[in-house]
Design an enzyme around this catalytic site. Structure first.
Site, short mmCIF file in Angstrom:
data_model
loop_
_atom_site.label_atom_id
_atom_site.label_comp_id
_atom_site.label_asym_id
_atom_site.label_seq_id
_atom_site.Cartn_x
_atom_site.Cartn_y
_atom_site.Cartn_z
N HIS A 1 20.12 4.28 22.90
CA HIS A 1 20.07 3.19 21.92
C HIS A 1 20.87 1.97 22.35
CE1 HIS A 1 17.87 5.48 18.99
NE2 HIS A 1 18.78 6.44 18.95
N ASP B 1 19.37 10.56 12.54
CA ASP B 1 18.00 11.01 12.79
C ASP B 1 17.69 12.29 12.01
OD1 ASP B 1 16.90 9.04 14.47
OD2 ASP B 1 18.04 9.81 16.17
N GLU C 1 18.73 17.08 15.97
CA GLU C 1 18.61 15.94 15.05
C GLU C 1 17.26 15.87 14.34
OE1 GLU C 1 19.35 12.39 17.34
OE2 GLU C 1 18.33 13.16 19.10
#
Length: 298
Positions: A62, A196, A170
């Site tokens: 990310h 998530d 997740e």
């Protein structure tokens, strides 16, 4: 800020500061604590590494960090006496190779949902050996040995033992399969991605801390890791959250992230400045009004 630089490895076998800190945490002597980097830059990584962490994670999933910037950050962290970790963008073998060849002491792999995926992750992260006969990591890590204070030959013999493999749990499917994932040989740690995980369950990601279903899923991950003799990690955005997770039994957690620290500090300073100016303007107006009132009676 600490100015003393020690080695990121703790003995001649290449045992890393990360692994030592996790062993310490499991023994109940304080968490394995680190920071999260989402910005690129050798100097940024070097500056953060001087703050006394056990490890620093370079977020290539990310974060705004490409392959070249990842190499620079890993080098800066290791040269500062801290264990470099890399979160790769996806479970792709060539991504494993790039992070490990850069000298990462550990990799974090997102979205591991099944035992079969976990087995594939281990194969890509390990050199072929008696313990991992199906592994297929390429033997061309010319830059990595320096981050373990080793020669190339020493690194080849010890990398499978020293490098840690962490998978992120997740999704709802990952929670269903967490016991099987935890028991895959070569998986060292399970790490909760609470945002998530909450999203996969149909909730707003940022509300994960107040959602009972997400918290119960976290407990299941922690129990699975403990039962399998693996480490358990949790994403924490503050000192308070990190301390709470350690008290719950998690060994590994971050204490914020660079982009969060930057934006939080700047926004707080802006709000403080606005409040101070408004207060000052209010006092000036009150003074003028008081002066005008006195003038009216003179």
């Amino acid at each position: 800020m600490s100015t003393q630089i020690s080695s990121p490895v703790v003995n001649a076998s290449g045992k890393t500061k990360l692994r030592e800190s996790l062993e310490r945490a499991k023994a109940g002597h304080g968490p394995s604590i680190g920071q999260w980097l989402m910005f690129p830059g050798y100097t940024l990584a070097k500056a953060v590494a001087g703050l006394g962490m056990d490890w620093i994670l370079v977020d290539c999933e990310h974060g705004n960090i490409d392959d070249s910037a990842m190499y620079h950050s890993v080098g800066a962290i290791a040269s500062s006496g801290v264990s470099p970790m890399v979160r790769i963008p996806a479970s792709e073998p060539w991504m494993f190779k790039r992070a490990l060849d850069a000298g990462a002491h550990a990799i974090m792999v997102p979205m591991c949902e099944t035992k079969e995926q976990a087995e594939g992750i281990v194969k890509a992260a390990k050199y072929p050996s008696k313990e991992f006969p199906g592994a297929f990591r390429g033997a061309g890590a010319l830059f990595a040995p320096a981050n373990f204070n080793q020669t190339g030959r020493e690194y080849l013999f010890t990398a499978n033992r020293n490098i840690m493999v962490c998978v992120q749990i997740e999704t709802r499917l990952a929670i269903e399969n967490v016991e099987a994932i935890a028991n895959v040989p070569g998986i060292d740690m399970l790490f909760i991605g609470p945002n998530d995980l909450a999203a996969s369950m149909g909730y707003v990601a940022s509300d994960h801390g107040s959602i009972p279903e997400v918290q119960e899923a976290g407990k299941k991950v922690l129990e699975a890791a403990k039962e399998a003799g693996k480490y358990a990690g949790y994403f924490a955005m503050s000192a308070g959250a990190a301390a709470q997770k350690y008290r719950e039994g998690w060994e590994f957690m971050n204490c914020g992230a660079d982009v969060v620290a930057l934006t939080s500090w700047m926004s707080n300073e802006m709000e403080t400045m606005k409040s101070m100016i408004q207060s000052s303007e209010g006092k000036t107006k009150e003074s003028k009004d008081a002066g005008a009132a006195r003038g009216g009676y003179s």
